[in-house]
Design a protein around this motif. Structure first.
Motif, PDB file in Angstrom:
ATOM      1  N   GLU A   1      27.275  41.697  43.309  1.00 39.87           N
ATOM      2  CA  GLU A   1      28.368  41.936  42.521  1.00 39.87           C
ATOM      3  C   GLU A   1      29.563  41.155  42.593  1.00 39.87           C
ATOM      4  N   ALA A   2      29.937  40.595  43.892  1.00 39.09           N
ATOM      5  CA  ALA A   2      31.109  39.920  43.909  1.00 39.09           C
ATOM      6  C   ALA A   2      30.857  38.460  43.159  1.00 39.09           C
ATOM      7  N   ALA A   3      29.620  37.893  43.260  1.00 36.19           N
ATOM      8  CA  ALA A   3      29.506  36.679  42.372  1.00 36.19           C
ATOM      9  C   ALA A   3      29.539  36.831  41.034  1.00 36.19           C
ATOM     10  N   GLN A   4      28.974  38.040  40.589  1.00 40.78           N
ATOM     11  CA  GLN A   4      29.179  38.221  39.039  1.00 40.78           C
ATOM     12  C   GLN A   4      30.487  38.407  38.900  1.00 40.78           C
ATOM     13  N   MET A   5      31.435  39.013  39.666  1.00 42.36           N
ATOM     14  CA  MET A   5      32.622  39.449  39.238  1.00 42.36           C
ATOM     15  C   MET A   5      33.457  38.097  39.052  1.00 42.36           C
ATOM     16  N   LEU A   6      33.355  37.056  40.027  1.00 42.07           N
ATOM     17  CA  LEU A   6      34.358  35.897  40.050  1.00 42.07           C
ATOM     18  C   LEU A   6      33.411  35.057  38.650  1.00 42.07           C
ATOM     19  N   THR A   7      32.454  35.032  38.459  1.00 42.93           N
ATOM     20  CA  THR A   7      31.939  34.433  37.131  1.00 42.93           C
ATOM     21  C   THR A   7      32.371  35.068  35.902  1.00 42.93           C
ATOM     22  N   TYR A   8      32.304  36.206  35.677  1.00 42.26           N
ATOM     23  CA  TYR A   8      33.010  36.724  34.424  1.00 42.26           C
ATOM     24  C   TYR A   8      34.423  36.759  34.688  1.00 42.26           C
ATOM     25  N   ARG A   9      35.013  36.850  35.738  1.00 40.52           N
ATOM     26  CA  ARG A   9      36.593  36.386  35.557  1.00 40.52           C
ATOM     27  C   ARG A   9      36.758  35.286  34.677  1.00 40.52           C
ATOM     28  N   ALA A  10      36.188  34.014  35.329  1.00 42.52           N
ATOM     29  CA  ALA A  10      36.359  32.867  34.663  1.00 42.52           C
ATOM     30  C   ALA A  10      36.092  32.723  33.420  1.00 42.52           C
ATOM     31  N   ALA A  11      35.167  33.529  32.949  1.00 46.94           N
ATOM     32  CA  ALA A  11      34.490  33.334  31.385  1.00 46.94           C
ATOM     33  C   ALA A  11      35.731  34.276  30.585  1.00 46.94           C
ATOM     34  N   SER A  12      36.028  35.342  31.308  1.00 38.48           N
ATOM     35  CA  SER A  12      36.995  36.278  30.628  1.00 38.48           C
ATOM     36  C   SER A  12      38.310  35.584  30.023  1.00 38.48           C
ATOM     37  N   ASN A  13      38.969  34.824  31.076  1.00 37.84           N
ATOM     38  CA  ASN A  13      40.167  34.084  31.113  1.00 37.84           C
ATOM     39  C   ASN A  13      40.299  32.706  30.064  1.00 37.84           C
ATOM     40  N   THR A  14      39.121  32.689  29.173  1.00 36.11           N
ATOM     41  CA  THR A  14      38.831  31.535  28.430  1.00 36.11           C
ATOM     42  C   THR A  14      39.336  31.906  26.928  1.00 36.11           C
ATOM     43  N   ALA A  15      40.063  33.056  26.666  1.00 34.85           N
ATOM     44  CA  ALA A  15      40.234  33.270  25.378  1.00 34.85           C
ATOM     45  C   ALA A  15      41.093  32.404  24.664  1.00 34.85           C
ATOM     46  N   SER A  16      41.936  31.715  25.303  1.00 34.26           N
ATOM     47  CA  SER A  16      43.038  30.825  24.612  1.00 34.26           C
ATOM     48  C   SER A  16      42.566  29.374  25.076  1.00 34.26           C
ATOM     49  N   GLY A  17      41.489  29.089  25.830  1.00 32.05           N
ATOM     50  CA  GLY A  17      41.222  27.602  25.918  1.00 32.05           C
ATOM     51  C   GLY A  17      39.972  27.572  26.808  1.00 32.05           C
ATOM     52  N   LEU A  18      39.874  26.361  27.584  1.00 34.17           N
ATOM     53  CA  LEU A  18      38.838  26.111  28.355  1.00 34.17           C
ATOM     54  C   LEU A  18      39.069  26.953  29.533  1.00 34.17           C
ATOM     55  N   PRO A  19      37.981  27.068  30.483  1.00 33.75           N
ATOM     56  CA  PRO A  19      37.998  27.844  32.025  1.00 33.75           C
ATOM     57  C   PRO A  19      38.963  27.142  32.947  1.00 33.75           C
ATOM     58  N   SER A  20      39.719  28.031  33.642  1.00 33.03           N
ATOM     59  CA  SER A  20      40.610  27.226  34.630  1.00 33.03           C
ATOM     60  C   SER A  20      39.542  26.687  35.619  1.00 33.03           C
ATOM     61  N   PRO A  21      40.007  25.262  35.942  1.00 28.22           N
ATOM     62  CA  PRO A  21      39.367  24.718  36.919  1.00 28.22           C
ATOM     63  C   PRO A  21      39.396  25.285  38.418  1.00 28.22           C
TER      64      PRO A  21
END
Length: 395
Positions: free
Chosen positions: A294-314
């Motif tokens: 669950e924790a691994a999924q949440m970290l991955t989904y967060r990185a994906a969700s925050n890309t609406a305005s561009g590329l993923p956060s490094p």
């Protein structure tokens, strides 16, 4: 902030799983044939996945892609990988793979040619970064390109290139200048039938996938295939964070499959007159596996969700990479332990799933390199790993 999947996302996941299970016989045939150097079944599988809408998941619809946001793309890559690794590899490489650099850096003509070709299942594209003396130190690459009229002449070597033999192009990182700095680095699409290009027979990695060495001996490629002539390394790496998230989603899919298999097994296997699931020590193992997943999924989904305005956060990508790679190994290792002797046997899937996730601590930047990047962000400094030049103190 909503941590629940929507009804449409769940329906998309369920529909994708059903499609993948229908393709399982061809996927297994393609994998077995590929290990013997026969890529015809892989080509058929690629075309059938394209027809089913399982390729180019996040590529724009104008180029034949499905047009999904990155989060939904990663959810589906995880789902596809959970069903089968061959299917997962194709979904990843045609969506979050090297083709993303063409979409970000390419001309309209290049996008129409390469992105559309991938979306239709007609071509496959590898990514060529690593060299014998340039692994984590990617900017130490020596492969060079020089422009001669309407052609580019390339000399050098790449190693550990996944799926190259079954692909038609490699998106090649190479130097267009001679300063020795990262600013020399650009990218070009190299067709595998180009004069001066050759590919080794490949070597099997522990996940059962072949990785190849590519050789460029005065390799001649049309100048029109250049994606970026120089000063492109930072942009290429920014795009590469999408590829990292795709690879992370594959690890999640394998870890999820291992957890689900072990969960079912402990409720069927009996010892001492009881189900394995009755033993508290094993219940704690299952609980730990679930928490990590669950924790691994949440970290991955967060990185994906925050890309609406561009590329993923490094930073968010590196955090997800480090945690998922470690968690996936531990989940798959515990699955083996829960199966006991059967977990160690190749006829059961969990040992293979462990082998699939183990590479995640190495490819796409080792965990140690990503931890350096995380620390550099926290401290507001560049943690250079390069040895001091002659006459410098290194302080």
């Amino acid at each position: 902030m909503d941590f629940q999947l929507t009804e449409s996302q769940r329906e998309l996941i369920d529909a994708t799983e059903k499609l993948c299970r229908q393709l399982l016989p061809l996927a297994k045939e393609a994998h077995e044939a590929e290990t013997k150097g026969d890529f015809a079944p892989l080509q058929r599988l690629r075309r059938q996945m394209a027809e089913a809408g399982l390729l180019a998941l996040n590529m724009p619809q104008e180029y034949g892609g499905v047009g999904l946001p990155l989060l939904e793309t990663l959810l589906l890559i995880q789902t596809i990988q959970r069903v089968d690794s061959t299917l997962g590899g194709l979904a990843h490489r045609t969506s979050t793979g090297a083709i993303g650099a063409v979409l970000e850096l390419g001309t309209d003509a290049q996008k129409s040619r390469f992105v559309s070709g991938v979306a239709r299942g007609e071509i496959g594209v590898s990514i060529g970064i690593t060299e014998p003396d340039a692994g984590s130190a990617a900017t130490a690459m020596k492969t060079r390109a020089r422009i001669e009229g309407d052609d580019v002449i390339i000399n050098g070597q790449k190693i550990f290139i996944s799926a190259a033999k079954g692909h038609h192009y490699t998106m090649l990182y190479c130097r267009f200048g001679n300063t020795g700095r990262a600013s020399d680095i650009g990218a070009i699409m190299v067709p595998h039938d180009a004069p001066g290009f050759s590919c080794s027979g490949g070597t099997l990695n522990m996940a059962g996938e072949r990785q190849y060495e590519l050789y460029f001996d005065d390799c001649r490629v049309p100048k029109a295939n250049i994606l970026a002539e120089s000063h492109a390394f930072a942009k290429l790496i920014s795009v590469y964070n999408v590829e990292r998230l795709g690879s992370i989603s594959r690890m999640l899919g394998s870890a999820q499959a291992a957890f689900e298999f072990a969960l079912q097994y402990v409720q069927e296997r009996r010892q001492f007159g009881r189900e394995l699931a009755d033993f508290q020590g094993l219940q704690w193992m299952l609980a730990d596996m679930k928490v990590k997943l669950e924790a691994a999924q949440m970290l991955t989904y967060r990185a994906a969700s925050n890309t609406a305005s561009g590329l993923p956060s490094p930073l968010e990508t590196s955090v997800a990479k480090v945690y998922v790679a470690q968690a996936a190994k531990e989940i798959c290792d515990d699955a083996i332990q829960l199966l006991g002797g059967y977990g160690y046997m190749a006829e059961y899937p969990v040992e293979r799933l462990y082998r699939e996730v183990r590479g995640g601590s190495i490819y796409g930047g080792t965990l140690q390199i990503h931890k350096n990047m995380i620390a550099g962000h926290l401290l507001g400094r560049k943690n250079s790993q390069w040895a001091p030049r002659s006459g410098e103190s290194g302080e």
